[in-house]
Every structure is written in structure tokens, then in C-alpha cells.
Design a protein around this motif. Structure first.
Motif: not given
Lengths: 280, 326, 358
Positions: C339-349
Motif C-alpha cells: 500500500p502507499p507509504f505514509h510513515s504516520a499511518v504505519l506507526a498508528a496502525a
């Protein structure tokens, strides 16, 4: 991914049981056995003329005969009784005297402690052989006097070792706690400090047993230890030096000294591995 | 240091005076011992009738003026006797030091570099043998093998007795003969020196090689060794110039301490090799209960040890840039 | 940090193809045999460094990134087994005789190490050590070499170099020592400089200075520079291209801006997400669950799968090779479908679910 981890060493043999330790123990046990039972297992009398003089090794006399026709092998094996007990006596006496003085010096400190250490310093500034010779000579020949001389030379080694140990252990918390709880000084020293100080002394004493055997033989070699006709290794080698071309006279006693020194060395090394795994 | 010197002198004096050995037996012939006049005369002559503290003060006074007393046996001044014998011992000890140090360092470096290999075990065994062998036995054995059986090396003694010796300048036969340009004597002296020096040096090589090995293992794992390799330095250069130099400070200390063992060993080695040095003098004196001589040798031995330690301390500072600065 | 990312020269990657390859590593493997057991620290590294290029190698400690470069230079210990190919200017280095390797080390390829405290010989003056580097490769007199040492200390901005050459390492501060080490490394104008965690042991303020010194030298001398580090921030600010190493393998390789903008390997994503960020304040810092596998105890399939939030059945059985994903490389089965990368999203997930990793 072919990643293989294999252990080649079988886990049934404990890590500390090394070949040198086993060899050393076997060798020393052999000589201890000879110390006690030589007269039961050895065929010839070490003091009697049993064959012609200066015979080369043969089936009858494996290490030949000396200038008085005595069996060299029998004398060599009997020699253990004139070497090991003395070495043990010397080391034990030196350990007791040295540890006690060293512990007092480290624990009490002050003028007494300083005085003891000055005596240690002065004694250790002599080459040991020369000092032992001087003392032995002034006491007169004889194994007993040689033993006294060796104790006088050797005790400062343990005094220094013990003092360093005591100084270190003294700073530990349980000792300070004991003092704070009002334990008497003697009790603090003997129950809280000394039991923790023995390891290096024990290792060092084991190795020194071999060195004392060597020093005793050295004194006898120059005529200050055992007196003839005692089958002592050092004086036997001295006989061998007189009869230089009959090499077998000195061969046996030399091998005996060498194996004992090596044996105690191996055991000492092994002990260090077991008791003090941090070092080395 | 001054305290140690006084201590050495005092202990040496006490040993021979307090103990029960009777020096009279060395001075007076046995059949004369029953003659009270002779005994009294001997006592007066050697000062044995004075009280102990007085004898001690006289002894100290004499020492300060450089007088070590008169030997019962040679009837010469002990100081003169020792000075006459000292160079032979020093030559032997220095040669042994060269042997022992070289052997110890080479074996230690090899053992560390080829850790746990056959070379390592061999080097360690050889070194261990050195410190376990009685010199008076290994000396005899090697003398028998190399001089009698193989006939490669000369027998005991310092030099062939038939040779005319060069003038004594340093007292070291090898150096004196070189200074005089006398190659025959030089070669002979060197050949005579070889075996006793090796036997004696072997005894201290064990301690040295053990220490060098341990230090080399430590140093070789440090990053500057990797840096040296990354610079393109050869293995020899990495080991000798970079690693070994870093082990020299502790090695120097142990070499200094080895000196005491060398003197100990020299007593016995000199006896085996008929080496006319202080060691054989000490043995002769001890056997004959020649107390002034024994005290003299013991004092000189102790002082020599002190001087060596002092030199070791100085070298320690010189060799260590960190100590040097502070 | 994001400011630095955007300041990286755009299109730096495009140039790679045009540049002449200086160092080319293919399938490099390093195994160790010790007391009857054996394991592989490096399990196939591929890497190119062009002339004048700065390549960052990123990975956790023990990932094999340092060992790989040491092996390329023939500096691994005697019990190491090195296979694969390392070509330097077209010249194969693996299996090259030690004597010839020595002519390359310190002359054409220089390497500096992590700890400036211990990478200088304590009993030699700094000058003598730099002069040694010169004299090992050039026939010059001691005096000329010392003059060169002064010049080099000046080059790395050490004040009073004439006085400093005669001092011992312990008289230098940590940053100064690392400068001296760098001076020693560039003494013979090498083509390639490998810097193994050059700033890790230093204070933060000194780190920036040392990196600046390295960069200015790199530009001035046209060096190829390999920066081995566990610090993505260092890479973001200074590298043209980045190789991410995990468990002895390169898992992703890309130009620096591409890598940070759109990482194509879950491990890289995790690394980037765990960079502390001043602008986006998060309550907790992201961290990758679990710890890297011990060497010799690798899981089957993809080495990263036990810690991967995208792991599928295939990942447990099949180890993905490093493959081309449009001019860049990734060793993930799902490199193109992540999936498209967004560091904040990944961290939150990761923080929400808590146990995304199987």
C-alpha cells in the motif's frame, strides 16, 4: 538458506575437566602413592649396595646403579618421601604465617600493618635462592633446616597476596554492615573477611608446591639440604654431576622433579579455571 | 629505597649472626678447636667476642666505607672477591636475558598469532618446560648431549684454559676480546657462553612468553590493528610494529622481575658449568660456612635486584607515553 | 529530517547508469567457522558504487553490513570463508593474493572505523601513524611523509597541525581523533572510502562536523564514499543512494529520495517510521516488533517475515530475491503491491493493533 550450527564437543565431559588437569592429578597421585608405599612396591633397598657400581640401565636395574652400587630407580621412587612432605610442610607453614601477617596488615593497618609490609618488601628484595642459601648455610645442612629457610623465603609472597585480598574484601558492603552492627574486629576478620580471601592463595599455593620441590632439590644439590645417604633428588643429581659420563644417575631424579613441578602447575591452572573463571 | 637498602643489609647480617651456625668451625682447624687459646685468639681476631649490637655497628661502618669484611676462606676482602667474580656472572645473566627475552617474545607472539594451533600448544609446552626444569639437571643433560655426545660445543668453563686472555676492560670476555681484536678468544668465549646462557634464559622465557601471549591476544583484537591492516600494512608490520609495541610496557616489567630468577638460576647454572662467577662463589662460601662471604654475596644480590627494579621503573616511564606526560 | 530529504539532489539516481562503476559487489557471502560450529554473517550482498558517488548502507548492528565491507577488503579474520565477487575498477578482489590486496588497501580503497578512541595506536604519535600510511605506498623520506601528515591534518581542519603531529592519540579529543583517522585514510588519495559508523561513538555536535569533513573531502577529492550506518538520518542527509541490509542480505536498494518517499520493503518502512520526527509530534515512537534473528538461527523463507506486518503464507516458505522494481530493487514478494507509504499511518496502525506481527 543452509545455515547449520553444529556443536562438535560432546556435552558429557564438563568444561573444566581438561587434559592437563587430569594428567597433573594422575602424576601427583602417583608420587603421593610412592611417598607412602615406596617400600612396599619397590624391589630394591635405596640405601643398600645391590649390584656392581655405575652399571648402565638394564633389565635388572632399569635406571642403572650409582657410584655405590645402589639401584637408581629405587632411590628415585623413594625420593618422593624426602621431597613431597617437606614441600607440603613448607607451603602450609608459609601460607599460615604469610596469610595471618598479611591479613593483620590489611585489616589493622596503621603502624603494625606498615611494619609487616616493610618486612615483606625487604625479604622479597632478595633473590630467593640466595636468601635461602644464606639462611640454610647458617642453620647448617639438613632437610629440616632447609625447610625453615624456605619458609622464611616464601611467607612474604602470601602476605602480599592476602593483604591485597583483605583490603579488597574489607570494602564490601556485608563487612561494613557487620562492623556497623557492632561485631568485634576479630570476628569480622575471621568470619566475614577471610573466608572470601582463600581462592587466590589456594591457587598460588598449589603452583608453589612444585616450585618448593624445585627449591628444596636445588638446596640439596649444592649440599645445603639433604645429607648423604638420603635418596633425595637434588643430591642424587649432584652425584650424577660428579659421575658426569654415567648420565643415568641424574636422569631419574630429574624426571621426578620435572613431572612434579609440571603436575602441580597443571592442577593449579585447572583450579584457577574452576574457582576463578573470570581470570585468563 | 634507602630503607630497603638498610633492610637488606640488616637482614643479611642477622641471618648469619643470630642463627646457631658456628663460624669458628670455618676459621679454626678441627684439631685446634679444643685449644682455648687458639679459639680465643680467633674470636678476637674476627671480632666474634664483641656483643651483637657492637658488631652490627662495626659492620655498618665498614660497609659505608665499602668494606664487606674479610673472607674466612680466601682471607681476602669479600668486596674484592665479589668484584673479581661479578663480571662473569653479569655476562652470563645478560646473555641469558637476551636468550630468555627473545625466546619468550618470539614464542609468545607465535602462540598468540596462531592461537589454539599446534604452534600455540608447542610454544606453550616449551615455555612451561623452561620454568619447570631444574637448571642443574637440564644443564647437565644438555652439556652431555651437545658436548659429549655430539661434540658441537665445548665443555664447562668460561674459556679454553690454554688461551691467553685479552686485557680486562669491561670484565665481559666476549666484549674484551672484541675490543682487543682477538677473534680466537671471542669465538671460544662465545661458544662457552652459549649453552649456560640458553639453559638459564630458558627458565625465564616461560613467564615472559605467557605474558606476551595474553597481551598480544588482547591487543590484536583492538581496532587500531584493523586500522593498520586497512592502511595496507603487512601482517609482519601489523604484528611487530603495531601490536607488539603495545605489549612492551608490561613485558618490560616482567623482564625486570625475571632478573631475580636469573640470579637464582645463575647460582646453580654456574655450579654445573664451572662458571667462575658470583654464584659459584656463593655456593663455595655456603658450603664452607664462610659467613662474611655469604653476607657479602647476599647483599650484592639484593642490591642488584633493587637496581634492576629501579631501571625497570625508569624504562616503564620512558616506554609509556601516557605515564611520561603526567 | 524531512527537510534534508527534500534537499537531496533530485534525479541523483538517474546519473548512476551513466557513471563508471568503481566498486561492484555480486553475491558476496561470508561464513565463519568457530569451534566446530559455522554460520553465515553475509548471505549474498549485491552493491554498486560509482565514482564520486555516496552510497549509504543501512542496517541494525549484527546485520552483516560491516562484515560484508571488511570481507570485500580481505580484512575478515582467518576463520572466515568469503565467496562471491567483488570487482574494483574491473579488478576481482575476492581470492586476490594478500600481497596485492595490501597494495590496494590504504592506497586505492581506504576504510575507517567506528571507534576513534581505539582505532589509533596509543604508543605512536598521530603524525607517525599518518606518515606510515603514506610511506606504505609511496617511496618518500620520513621527513616528506611527516610534511604530508601536517598537510593532511590541515586538510581535515585540525588547528595547529605542526604541533599536533607530534602528539599521541590520548592528547586528542574524540572528534579530533576521528579527523586524524580520516586524514590517515585519505593520505594516498584513494578512489573509494568506506566509513564504518564514523560518527556513532561521537557527541551529536561533533557528528555533524565529522560528516561535514567527510562530505567536503568527498567532493574535493572525487571520492566514492560508502557510509555504513544504523542511522537513517545520516544517510538521508548525505547519501546519493541507499542499500538497506537485513540479516546479511540487501533487502532494498534505491536512490535516496525515492527510498524515503516510497519505500518498497516493509523493513525499510519500519526503519523510516522509527526516525524521531520533530515536526509531526507523536505520542510514542514507532518501533519494529521483535528483534533481528540470531545469525545461524534464521527463520525459513523471508528472514524478515516474523516481524513483518504484511507477511503472508508465501513469505514463510519462499525467500524473495532482490529484484528490479522499475530502476530500483527490493527483496519483497509484494514490492509492487505494498500500500502507499505514509510513515504516520504505519506507526498508528502498529500502535493500534499492537500485535500485527504474527
Amino acid at each position: 538458506m543452509a545455515v547449520v550450527v553444529t556443536k562438535s564437543r560432546s556435552s558429557t565431559v564438563p568444561e573444566w575437566l581438561t587434559a592437563p588437569l587430569v594428567i597433573g592429578t594422575v602424576v601427583i597421585l602417583f608420587w603421593l602413592f610412592m611417598t607412602v608405599f615406596a617400600n612396599l612396591v619397590v624391589q630394591f633397598d635405596p640405601l643398600e649396595m645391590v649390584a656392581r657400581r655405575l652399571q648402565a640401565p638394564s633389565w635388572a636395574h632399569w635406571l642403572g646403579t650409582d657410584a655405590l652400587g645402589r639401584d637408581v630407580l629405587a632411590r628415585t621412587l623413594h625420593g618422593a618421601a624426602h621431597s613431597l612432605p617437606i614441600a607440603v610442610l613448607v607451603v602450609v607453614s608459609a601460607v599460615i604465617i604469610g596469610s595471618l601477617l598479611g591479613a593483620i596488615s590489611g585489616f589493622v593497618g596503621g603502624l603494625t600493618g606498615a611494619a609487616i609490609m616493610r618486612l615483606v618488601d625487604v625479604t622479597l628484595s632478595f633473590p630467593p635462592m640466595l636468601l635461602a642459601m644464606a639462611v640454610a648455610a647458617s642453620l647448617g645442612p639438613g632437610l629440616g633446616n632447609a625447610a625453615i629457610a624456605m619458609v622464611l623465603v616464601w611467607w612474604p609472597v602470601y602476605a602480599r597476596l592476602m593483604r591485597a585480598q583483605v583490603l579488597e574484601v574489607k570494602e564490601r558492603e556485608h563487612v561494613e554492615a557487620a562492623i556497623a552492627a557492632g561485631a568485634r574486629p576479630r570476628r569480622v576478620l575471621f568470619t566475614h573477611i577471610l573466608p572470601l580471601c582463600w581462592t587466590p592463595v589456594l591457587i598460588s599455593a598449589t603452583m608453589d608446591l612444585g616450585q618448593v620441590v624445585l627449591l628444596a632439590a636445588s638446596l640439596s644439590f649444592i649440599g645445603l639440604g639433604a645429607t648423604p645417604p638420603t635418596p633425595e633428588w637434588g643430591s642424587m643429581i649432584s652425584d650424577g654431576a660428579v659421575h658426569f659420563y654415567q648420565w643415568w644417575i641424574a636422569f631419574g631424579p630429574g624426571v621426578a622433579i620435572l613431572t612434579i613441578v609440571l603436575g602441580f602447575n597443571f592442577i593449579g591452572d585447572g583450579l584457577r579455571d574452576i574457582l576463578d573463571p573470570r581470570s585468563d | 629505597m634507602p630503607f630497603l637498602v638498610l633492610g637488606i643489609v640488616t637482614i643479611a647480617f642477622l641471618i648469619t649472626t643470630v642463627t646457631k651456625g658456628d663460624p669458628l668451625t670455618a676459621i679454626v682447624a678441627e684439631q685446634q678447636m679444643s685449644n682455648p687459646e687458639v679459639v680465643a685468639a680467633a674470636k678476637t681476631r674476627w671480632g666474634l667476642d664483641r656483643p651483637l649490637p657492637e658488631r652490627y655497628m662495626i659492620y655498618l661502618g665498614n660497609l659505608l666505607s665499602g668494606d664487606l669484611g674479610t673472607s674466612f676462606i680466601t682471607k681476602r676482602n669479600v668486596g674484592t672477591d665479589i668484584l673479581y667474580r661479578l663480571p662473569a656472572t653479569l655476562e652470563l645473566v645478560f646473555a641469558a636475558m637476551i636468550f630468555g627475552t627473545t625466546l619468550g617474545i618470539v614464542l609468545g607472539v607465535l602462540a598468540a598469532y596462531f592461537r589454539n594451533s599446534l604452534i600455540d600448544h608447542g610454544a606453550r609446552l616449551f615455555a612451561l618446560l623452561g620454568s619447570s626444569l631444574p637448571v642443574f639437571w637440564s644443564g647437565l643433560g644438555l652439556l652431555f648431549i651437545f658436548s659429549v655426545m655430539l661434540n658441537w660445543l665445548p665443555g664447562p668453563g668460561r674459556v679454553d684454559a690454554r688461551l691467553a686472555l685479552p686485557p680486562g676492560i669491561t670484565g665481559f670476555l666476549t666484549i674484551d676480546s672484541l675490543l682487543a681484536g682477538d677473534w680466537t678468544v671471542f669465538k671460544d668465549a662465545l661458544w662457552h657462553l652459549l649453552l649456560p646462557a640458553f639453559v638459564l634464559g630458558w627458565t625465564v622465557s616461560g613467564t615472559i612468553s605467557r605474558l606476551v601471549r595474553a597481551n598480544m591476544l588482547d591487543v590484536m583484537s583492538r581496532e587500531f590493528v584493523l586500522t593498520a591492516r586497512a592502511k595496507g600494512a603487512s601482517e609482519f608490520r601489523v604484528v611487530i610494529v603495531h601490536a607488539l609495541r603495545n605489549t612492551m610496557v608490561p613485558t618490560l616489567t616482567v623482564i625486570g622481575y625475571s632478573f631475580a630468577y636469573l640470579i637464582t638460576g645463575a647460582v646453580l647454572t654456574e655450579t654445573i658449568f664451572s662458571w667462575p662467577g658470583m654464584g659459584s662463589y656463593a655456593v663455595e662460601a655456603a658450603r664452607a660456612l664462610d659467613f662474611p662471604a655469604i653476607i657479602g654475596v647476599t647483599i650484592v644480590g639484593g642490591l642488584a635486584f633493587l637496581v634492576t627494579n629501579l631501571i625497570t621503573d625508569i624504562l616503564y616511564v620512558v616506554a609509556n607515553p601516557r605515564v611520561r606526560l603526567s | 529530517m524531512s527537510a534534508q530529504i527534500s534537499s537531496a539532489p533530485p534525479g541523483a539516481v538517474d546519473k548512476v547508469g551513466e557513471r563508471e562503476p568503481l566498486l561492484s559487489i555480486r553475491g558476496l557471502r561470508v561464513g565463519f567457522r568457530k569451534a566446530g560450529s559455522q554460520f553465515e554473517a553475509v548471505r549474498g550482498i549485491d552493491l554498486d558504487v560509482a565514482k564520486g558517488e555516496v552510497v549509504g548502507i543501512v542496517g541494525e548492528s549484527g546485520s552483516g553490513k560491516s562484515v560484508g565491507m571488511l570481507a570485500a577488503l580481505g580484512l575478515t579474520s582467518k576463520n572466515a570463508v568469503v565467496t562471491g565477487s567483488v570487482r574494483f575498477n574491473g579488478d576481482e578482489l575476492v581470492g586476490k593474493p594478500a600481497r596485492e590486496m595490501r597494495k590496494i588497501r590504504g592506497a586505492r580503497i581506504a576504510m575507517i572505523f567506528q571507534d576513534p578512541l581505539s582505532s589509533l595506536n596509543p604508543v605512536m604519535t598521530v603524525g607517525a601513524q599518518i606518515a606510515e600510511a603514506v610511506r606504505l605506498h609511496h617511496r618518500v623520506t620520513r621527513k616528506q611523509a611527516m610534511a604530508r601528515a601536517v598537510e593532511l591534518l590541515h586538510l581535515v581542519a585540525i588547528p595547529q597541525p605542526e604541533r599536533r603531529v607530534n602528539q599521541y592519540p590520548h592528547e586528542f579529543s574524540g572528534g579530533m581523533r576521528q579527523r586524524a583517522v580520516i586524514a590517515m585514510a585519505v593520505a594516498n588519495d584513494p578512489d573509494l572510502l568506506i566509513a564504518d559508523e564514523p560518527t556513532t561513538a561521537l557527541d551529536v555536535t561533533v557528528q555533524a562536523q565529522i560528516l561535514a569533513v567527510l562530505r567536503s573531502l568527498q567532493e574535493r577529492l572525487g571520492l566514492g564514499l560508502v557510509l555504513i550506518t544504523h542511522d537513517l538520518g545520516v544517510v538521508a542527509g548525505h547519501a546519493d543512494r541507499v542499500a538497506v541490509v537485513y540479516s546479511g542480505r540487501v533487502v532494498e536498494q534505491a536512490g535516496v529520495s525515492e527510498l524515503f518517499a516510497d519505500p518498497r520493503h516493509p523493513y525499510t518502512r519500519g526503519l523510516i517510521a522509527s526516525i524521531p520526527n520533530l515536526e509531526e509530534s507523536r505520542e510514542r515512537l514507532f518501533s519494529i516488533d521483535g528483534s533481528p534473528p540470531a545469525l545461524g538461527r534464521l527463520p525459513g523463507g523471508c528472514a524478515f517475515h516474523p516481524r513483518c506486518i504484511y507477511a503472508a503464507a508465501r513469505c514463510r516458505t519462499e525467500d524473495p530475491p532482490l529484484h528490479d522494481v522499475g530502476g530500483r530493487f527490493s527483496a519483497c514478494h509484494f514490492a509492487t503491491t505494498l500500500p502507499p507509504f505514509h510513515s504516520a499511518v504505519l506507526a498508528a496502525a502498529s500502535l493500534d493493533s499492537g500485535d500485527v506481527a504474527p
